[in-house]
Design a protein around this motif. Structure first.
Motif, PDB file in Angstrom:
ATOM      1  N   TYR A 128      17.971 110.074  44.462  1.00 46.93           N
ATOM      2  CA  TYR A 128      17.492 109.524  43.204  1.00 46.93           C
ATOM      3  C   TYR A 128      16.558 110.533  42.554  1.00 46.93           C
ATOM      4  N   GLN A 130      13.200 110.329  39.790  1.00 46.69           N
ATOM      5  CA  GLN A 130      12.271 109.394  39.170  1.00 46.69           C
ATOM      6  C   GLN A 130      11.502 110.114  38.085  1.00 46.69           C
ATOM      7  N   LEU A 133      13.833 104.703  38.814  1.00 47.89           N
ATOM      8  CA  LEU A 133      14.713 105.439  39.721  1.00 47.89           C
ATOM      9  C   LEU A 133      16.140 105.467  39.172  1.00 47.89           C
ATOM     10  N   LEU A 190      20.081 106.933  40.102  1.00 48.93           N
ATOM     11  CA  LEU A 190      20.912 107.449  41.180  1.00 48.93           C
ATOM     12  C   LEU A 190      21.662 108.701  40.729  1.00 48.93           C
ATOM     13  N   TYR A 206      25.498 109.612  45.980  1.00 49.31           N
ATOM     14  CA  TYR A 206      25.299 108.919  47.225  1.00 49.31           C
ATOM     15  C   TYR A 206      26.406 109.282  48.208  1.00 49.31           C
ATOM     16  N   GLY A 211      26.570 109.170  41.026  1.00 51.86           N
ATOM     17  CA  GLY A 211      25.772 108.102  40.472  1.00 51.86           C
ATOM     18  C   GLY A 211      25.727 108.210  38.959  1.00 51.86           C
ATOM     19  N   PHE A 238      13.893 111.662  45.175  1.00 56.31           N
ATOM     20  CA  PHE A 238      13.755 110.853  46.384  1.00 56.31           C
ATOM     21  C   PHE A 238      15.106 110.722  47.080  1.00 56.31           C
ATOM     22  N   LEU A 297      16.258  99.509  52.945  1.00 57.13           N
ATOM     23  CA  LEU A 297      16.161 100.848  52.383  1.00 57.13           C
ATOM     24  C   LEU A 297      14.943 101.583  52.914  1.00 57.13           C
ATOM     25  N   PHE A 313      12.868 105.327  52.252  1.00 61.45           N
ATOM     26  CA  PHE A 313      12.782 106.456  51.338  1.00 61.45           C
ATOM     27  C   PHE A 313      12.050 107.628  51.975  1.00 61.45           C
ATOM     28  N   GLY A 314      12.472 108.818  51.603  1.00 64.80           N
ATOM     29  CA  GLY A 314      11.694 109.998  51.929  1.00 64.80           C
ATOM     30  C   GLY A 314      10.454 110.055  51.054  1.00 64.80           C
ATOM     31  N   GLU A 315       9.612 111.029  51.332  1.00 64.69           N
ATOM     32  CA  GLU A 315       8.327 111.116  50.626  1.00 64.69           C
ATOM     33  C   GLU A 315       8.448 111.721  49.236  1.00 64.69           C
ATOM     34  N   HIS A 370      16.299  93.720  46.807  1.00 61.47           N
ATOM     35  CA  HIS A 370      15.217  94.439  47.482  1.00 61.47           C
ATOM     36  C   HIS A 370      13.941  94.374  46.660  1.00 61.47           C
ATOM     37  N   LEU A 426      10.359  96.567  46.573  1.00 63.11           N
ATOM     38  CA  LEU A 426       9.760  97.794  47.078  1.00 63.11           C
ATOM     39  C   LEU A 426       8.413  98.007  46.420  1.00 63.11           C
ATOM     40  N   GLY A 446       2.614 108.270  45.244  1.00 58.69           N
ATOM     41  CA  GLY A 446       3.051 108.113  46.619  1.00 58.69           C
ATOM     42  C   GLY A 446       4.516 107.815  46.780  1.00 58.69           C
ATOM     43  N   GLY A 447       4.872 107.615  48.012  1.00 56.47           N
ATOM     44  CA  GLY A 447       6.254 107.325  48.334  1.00 56.47           C
ATOM     45  C   GLY A 447       6.601 105.877  48.058  1.00 56.47           C
ATOM     46  N   ILE A 448       7.832 105.534  48.347  1.00 56.08           N
ATOM     47  CA  ILE A 448       8.367 104.198  48.083  1.00 56.08           C
ATOM     48  C   ILE A 448       8.608 103.516  49.417  1.00 56.08           C
ATOM     49  N   SER A 503       9.910  99.975  51.379  1.00 56.11           N
ATOM     50  CA  SER A 503      10.650  98.730  51.276  1.00 56.11           C
ATOM     51  C   SER A 503       9.798  97.581  51.798  1.00 56.11           C
ATOM     52  N   GLN A 563      26.154 100.878  44.879  1.00 55.63           N
ATOM     53  CA  GLN A 563      24.969 101.244  44.135  1.00 55.63           C
ATOM     54  C   GLN A 563      24.000 100.079  43.995  1.00 55.63           C
ATOM     55  N   TRP A 603      18.262  98.992  39.390  1.00 55.33           N
ATOM     56  CA  TRP A 603      16.813  98.946  39.561  1.00 55.33           C
ATOM     57  C   TRP A 603      16.132  98.298  38.368  1.00 55.33           C
TER      58      TRP A 603
END
Lengths: 115, 109
Positions: free
Chosen positions: A35, A37, A43, A45, A48, A58, A90, A104, A106-108, B33, B35, B41-43, B45, B96, B99
């Motif tokens: 993703y 942002q 976010l 996509l 994927y 996406g 992300f 889900l 997520f990475g940082e 979801h 979140l 910062g990060g996301i 869940s 998909q 959001w």
């Protein structure tokens, strides 16, 4: 914790240069996502993957390509970076056996600046 | 019209207040979801729901499939709850997620 790491975390590059972002997971999950942002967009996509060598586009895939040659790595490549690709990227994974059932993670995030 | 609508967009409250954030959607879904993203910062869940209600600490999430609506509640809110809360729906027969735009929550001490 799904053991997901992104690299690099920060990168500054020049217009026209190639850039590759790496997403690595340690849990062997099937579904992985990239993703971006941006302020005012939330976010979005990019690409994927639903398995090794199985990827799809996406909503904002133009200018990006991906590869997944191993379960644990999902690479995002900008073949020729443009300033419009300045963003925070992300990676995410879905922990379920199907995309419907997974939580889900997520990475940082990777902050990319294209000058 | 967006397929996933969150309300309110911004919410400021005092510490200790009961908080409700809403998410409405217009498509058939298999999961929803919630979140959380802290500034810079990060996301993370918080919940994944396909029916009913889930609770984790001071957070409660509910979903009404017939009404296509979900709520996230925070009891005894605290300044550390200040963050953007995002709703995302997993569309039937699709990999998909769609959001929501997020709700920015600020809890003042």
């Amino acid at each position: 914790d799904a053991g997901i790491t992104q690299s690099p975390r920060h990168k500054v590059t020049e217009t026209g240069t190639p850039v590759t972002l790496r997403c690595h997971q340690t849990e062997n999950h099937r579904y992985m996502y990239w993703y971006r942002q941006d302020p005012g967009h939330g976010l979005r996509l990019i690409h994927y993957s639903y398995g090794v060598k199985d990827t799809d586009k996406g909503e904002v895939s133009d200018g990006y390509s991906v590869s997944r040659s191993k379960t644990e790595d999902f690479l995002l490549t900008l073949e020729s970076a443009t300033s419009s690709q300045t963003s925070v990227y992300f990676c995410a994974i879905s922990s379920g056996k199907s995309a419907d059932t997974g939580e889900l993670f997520f990475g940082e995030g990777s902050r990319l600046t294209v000058l | 019209k967006n397929e996933v609508e969150q309300s309110p967009q911004n919410l400021t409250a005092q510490e200790g207040e009961f908080i409700t954030i809403n998410c409405s959607y217009s498509v058939g879904i298999s999961a929803l979801h919630w979140l959380q993203q802290h500034p810079g910062g990060g996301i993370v869940s918080l919940f994944m729901l396909s029916s009913g209600k889930k609770k984790h600490g001071r957070l409660i999430a509910t979903i009404n499939i017939q009404e296509k609506h979900s709520s996230l509640h925070i009891t005894a809110s605290h300044p550390r709850d200040s963050a953007v809360y995002i709703c995302a729906v997993k569309v039937d027969s699709n990999y998909q997620l769609i959001w929501g735009a997020g709700t920015k929550l600020i809890i003042k001490p």
